[in-house]
Design an enzyme around this catalytic site. Structure first.
Site, short mmCIF file in Angstrom:
data_model
loop_
_atom_site.label_atom_id
_atom_site.label_comp_id
_atom_site.label_asym_id
_atom_site.label_seq_id
_atom_site.Cartn_x
_atom_site.Cartn_y
_atom_site.Cartn_z
N HIS A 1 69.14 39.35 -5.48
CA HIS A 1 68.47 40.51 -6.05
C HIS A 1 67.70 41.25 -4.97
O HIS A 1 66.97 40.64 -4.18
CB HIS A 1 67.51 40.09 -7.17
N LYS B 1 61.21 48.89 -5.18
CA LYS B 1 62.24 48.73 -4.13
C LYS B 1 63.22 49.91 -4.12
O LYS B 1 63.55 50.44 -3.06
CB LYS B 1 63.01 47.41 -4.35
N ASP C 1 69.97 46.48 -6.44
CA ASP C 1 69.85 45.49 -7.51
C ASP C 1 70.62 44.21 -7.22
O ASP C 1 70.03 43.18 -6.90
CB ASP C 1 70.27 46.08 -8.85
N ARG D 1 48.37 39.23 10.86
CA ARG D 1 47.37 40.14 11.41
C ARG D 1 47.77 40.67 12.77
O ARG D 1 47.67 41.86 13.05
CB ARG D 1 46.00 39.44 11.50
#
Length: 310
Positions: free
Chosen positions: A139, A160, A178, A245
């Site tokens: 998916h 998305k 999809d 980070r």
């Protein structure tokens, strides 16, 4: 649906010539890639049928022509008796006359080409592997950005497909939405749409859209090598997550037993997801192709500055 010798010939008709066995072009190829008949020619007798396309090049030609006519005939028939679906002769296989003579009984399709073995592996070998690869459904959304296949994943409704539409407006390429069919071919992951969702994308609030009709066929890619996985996470749900980070360490996601660089991007109002994905792809290319890590560069500069201050 069966994959046959004729499928190969139809795809590469420009570089292939049918030398013999045209009436048997409907033979089925069951194994991916191209094989070389090492044991069949050089080793003990093999009784199992050959189920992959067989390439004969300089190595095989040199060996067969070094034998006496009787031995050459025996070895050649040993190979043909195993009923390979097709023999492909490279540019280095200079004289196929004796091969055709032995093949009168077996009718194995024989194709010849003006290419060398390594070129055949890149073109025909890869094509066969793609056709016979075992695809599984994942998916997400698959697009191509700066030549890199980007698999966008995330929970349902996170946006998305909307991100994919933004990328299309930036002239990047659309592969699938999809349901993504993904297969491992060698050390690469290849993704493509299913037959049902090919060229379609679902955008919540609008519905199903035909990307080809809206943006043109030039915005469509039939498949892509997946180089990077981008996961979108909604930080408004207050879910704790240890986001990167400095970017010094590359995260990986394992798909079909292959490690793929994995970027996790927090999604919130005011953040342009499409631009973040572009940045992730550029960062990947810098690390992989230029061996440059922005995080390492920053940390090194920071320590130099702190040392100087002390």
């Amino acid at each position: 649906m069966s994959f046959t010798v004729k499928d190969i010939y139809d795809k590469f008709e420009v570089i292939l010539v049918i030398l013999d066995g045209e009436e048997k072009m409907d033979r089925v190829i069951e194994k991916p890639g191209l094989s070389r008949p090492t044991f069949e020619l050089f080793g003990p007798f093999q009784s199992d049928p050959i189920k992959s396309a067989v390439v004969l090049g300089n190595r095989e030609y040199s060996y067969l022509t070094s034998l006496s006519p009787e031995e050459r005939k025996e070895k050649t028939k040993r190979l043909l008796e195993l009923q390979p679906p097709v023999l492909i002769l490279t540019k280095s296989f200079l004289d196929p006359v004796f091969l055709k003579e032995c093949n009168k009984e077996y009718k194995v399709p024989i194709l010849c080409t003006d290419m060398y073995s390594n070129e055949l592996n890149i073109s025909i070998g890869l094509y066969i592997s793609k056709q016979l690869a075992k695809y599984t459904i994942h998916h997400g959304v698959l697009i191509e950005v700066y030549g890199e296949g980007v698999l966008i994943i995330g929970e349902s409704g996170i946006g998305k497909s909307e991100v994919a539409m933004e990328m299309l407006r930036k002239n990047f390429l659309f592969v699938a939405d999809d349901a993504i069919s993904i297969a491992r071919i060698g050390d690469r992951l290849i993704g493509r749409p299913t037959e049902i969702n090919k060229h379609f994308i679902e955008v919540r609030g609008i519905g199903i859209l035909n990307v080809t009709k809206m943006y043109g066929i030039e915005k469509i890619k039939s498949s892509a090598h997946i180089s990077i996985v981008v996961e979108l996470i909604n930080i408004q749900n207050n879910q704790p997550y240890n986001f990167e980070r400095t970017g010094q360490k590359t995260r990986y996601k394992v798909i079909e037993n292959i490690k793929v660089p994995h970027y996790v991007l927090p999604i919130s109002s005011g953040r342009r997801s499409s631009e973040l994905i572009e940045s992730a792809v550029i960062d990947l290319k810098l690390k992989r192709d230029w061996q440059y890590n922005s995080g390492d560069d920053f940390v090194e500069r920071y320590y130099k500055y702190m040392t100087k201050e002390e």
